[in-house]
Design a protein around this motif. Structure first.
Motif, PDB file in Angstrom:
ATOM      1  N   VAL A  68      13.078  25.001  15.794  1.00 24.61           N
ATOM      2  CA  VAL A  68      11.681  24.794  16.199  1.00 24.61           C
ATOM      3  C   VAL A  68      11.508  25.341  17.607  1.00 24.61           C
ATOM      4  CG1 VAL A  68      11.330  22.751  14.756  1.00 24.61           C
ATOM      5  CG2 VAL A  68      12.181  22.484  17.106  1.00 24.61           C
ATOM      6  N   THR A  74       5.501  21.385  19.803  1.00 19.97           N
ATOM      7  CA  THR A  74       6.550  20.842  18.940  1.00 19.97           C
ATOM      8  C   THR A  74       6.697  19.346  19.153  1.00 19.97           C
ATOM      9  OG1 THR A  74       7.786  22.917  18.840  1.00 19.97           O
ATOM     10  CG2 THR A  74       9.023  20.889  18.443  1.00 19.97           C
ATOM     11  N   HIS A  80       3.890  17.470  17.641  1.00 15.42           N
ATOM     12  CA  HIS A  80       4.022  17.389  16.178  1.00 15.42           C
ATOM     13  C   HIS A  80       5.041  16.326  15.772  1.00 15.42           C
ATOM     14  CE1 HIS A  80       3.807  18.733  12.037  1.00 15.42           C
ATOM     15  NE2 HIS A  80       5.123  18.842  11.997  1.00 15.42           N
TER      16      HIS A  80
END
Length: 365
Positions: free
Chosen positions: A39, A45, A48
């Motif tokens: 990622v 990130t 999320h």
């Protein structure tokens, strides 16, 4: 890119704790995925994979070691909450209006207050409440087969029959909607003003400051913040944002910069400030638990309340006492307040708050 952070883990004062965190923290899987290149190493990130405090701690480490660039987390959190909140309006045309209100009115005002260091817990609650009510009102209209542009006074009156807490947020939203041409001029009665907290009397205020300065068993940050509240009328949200360079030491004399010019402080407070500056790490005089952050204002308020010191009465008492002795423009420069604020307290000290006149002879504790 993660090399600085990994190096910090290697030099960690408690390496076993660091290893344990890498094994057990809820945020560790996201960190491992970054290490493996699965990622992106980004704020997005972490957003999320947001798991609350664990992710916040990981983010603070990445920012502190310059892996990620700093950002205003309070505003980023508001933006994420906004996107989730707007989902209840689906693809309705009114969603664009509410989204504009969220970004260009609430978001802009919120950003200015946060960046000026004037956002208090009540500010955060207020901005969220304004948007929450705007969304609820718009959805209520839709449930009644109406659009925002069809809103009329009868609809507003019916909506306001609900909880009283709706009034101010609804007023703010409809005022904005009227200025942007979405709705006609509509009347939302202003709620009755809340009763002002009675300022603490002069004698009690000085006794509390003396007790705080003499209490070696109380945390230094609490003693400093409480004394600045009681003697200088400082907001706790401003105190926690002080930086080490705001404490000036010249030929042994300690002065504190609250406004344009540093001010002299009592000897005991000067010693506390000197020691606090010596032990401060990072950009803040009162560092928080997470790297690169300052101590939370609510933590200080809670501790002061435990000690019998209440900011909502201590600050007005301090500002009234100062306004009696110091001209408003000079007080504004010394304390870092706007002229309007110090002029307000000057007028109050001159007699607009008649009830304060009796406090000197009626101690509150």
């Amino acid at each position: 890119m993660l090399a600085p952070l990994l190096g910090q883990f290697e030099r960690h004062q408690k390496p076993l704790s660091a290893i344990e965190w890498l094994k057990r923290s809820p945020a560790a899987p996201a960190f491992h995925a970054m290490l493996r290149g699965e990622v992106a190493i980004s704020h997005e990130t972490l957003d999320h994979h947001d798991l609350g405090e664990a992710t916040a701690y990981l983010r603070s480490w990445l920012v502190a070691h310059q892996v990620l660039t700093p950002r205003e987390e309070v505003l980023a959190r508001y933006e994420r909450w906004t996107q989730r909140g707007l989902q209840v309006l689906a693809d309705h045309p009114d969603r664009a209006h509410v989204a504009a209100y969220a970004r260009w009115k609430i978001g802009a005002d919120y950003a200015r207050k946060v960046r000026a260091g004037r956002a208090r817990p009540s500010s955060h609650r207020g901005y969220y409440a304004n948007l929450r009510v705007a969304i609820s009102f718009t959805r209520w209209l839709h449930d009644n087969n109406l659009m925002l542009e069809q809103t009329r006074q009868a609809h507003v009156d019916e909506w306001l029959n609900g909880p009283p807490s709706r009034a101010l947020p609804t007023r703010a939203f409809l005022t904005w909607a009227n200025t942007t041409g979405i709705v006609p001029a509509l009347h939302v009665p202003r709620p009755a003003p809340r009763t002002t907290n009675t300022p603490i009397d002069h004698t009690t205020r000085l006794k509390q400051a003396r007790r705080l300065l003499d209490s070696d068993d109380v945390e230094p940050a609490i003693r400093i913040a409480g004394t600045l509240l009681l003697l200088h009328g400082q907001l706790i949200t401003r105190v926690v944002r002080l930086r080490p360079e705001d404490v000036r030491i010249d030929n042994g004399e300690v002065r504190l910069r609250l406004g344009e010019d540093p001010v002299a402080v009592p000897e005991q407070l000067a010693e506390l400030l000197r020691r606090q500056r010596e032990h401060a790490t990072g950009p803040w005089l009162f560092p928080g638990a997470k790297p690169g952050t300052h101590i939370g204002p609510e933590r200080i308020r809670r501790r002061l309340r435990e000690l019998g010191i209440y900011p909502q009465t201590a600050r007005p008492g301090a500002l009234l006492a100062l306004a009696i002795k110091v001209p408003a423009p000079i007080l504004a420069e010394l304390l870092g307040y706007h002229n309007d604020t110090t002029n307000h307290w000057r007028r109050a000290a001159a007699g607009e708050w008649a009830r304060y006149a009796s406090l000197a002879s009626a101690p509150t504790v």
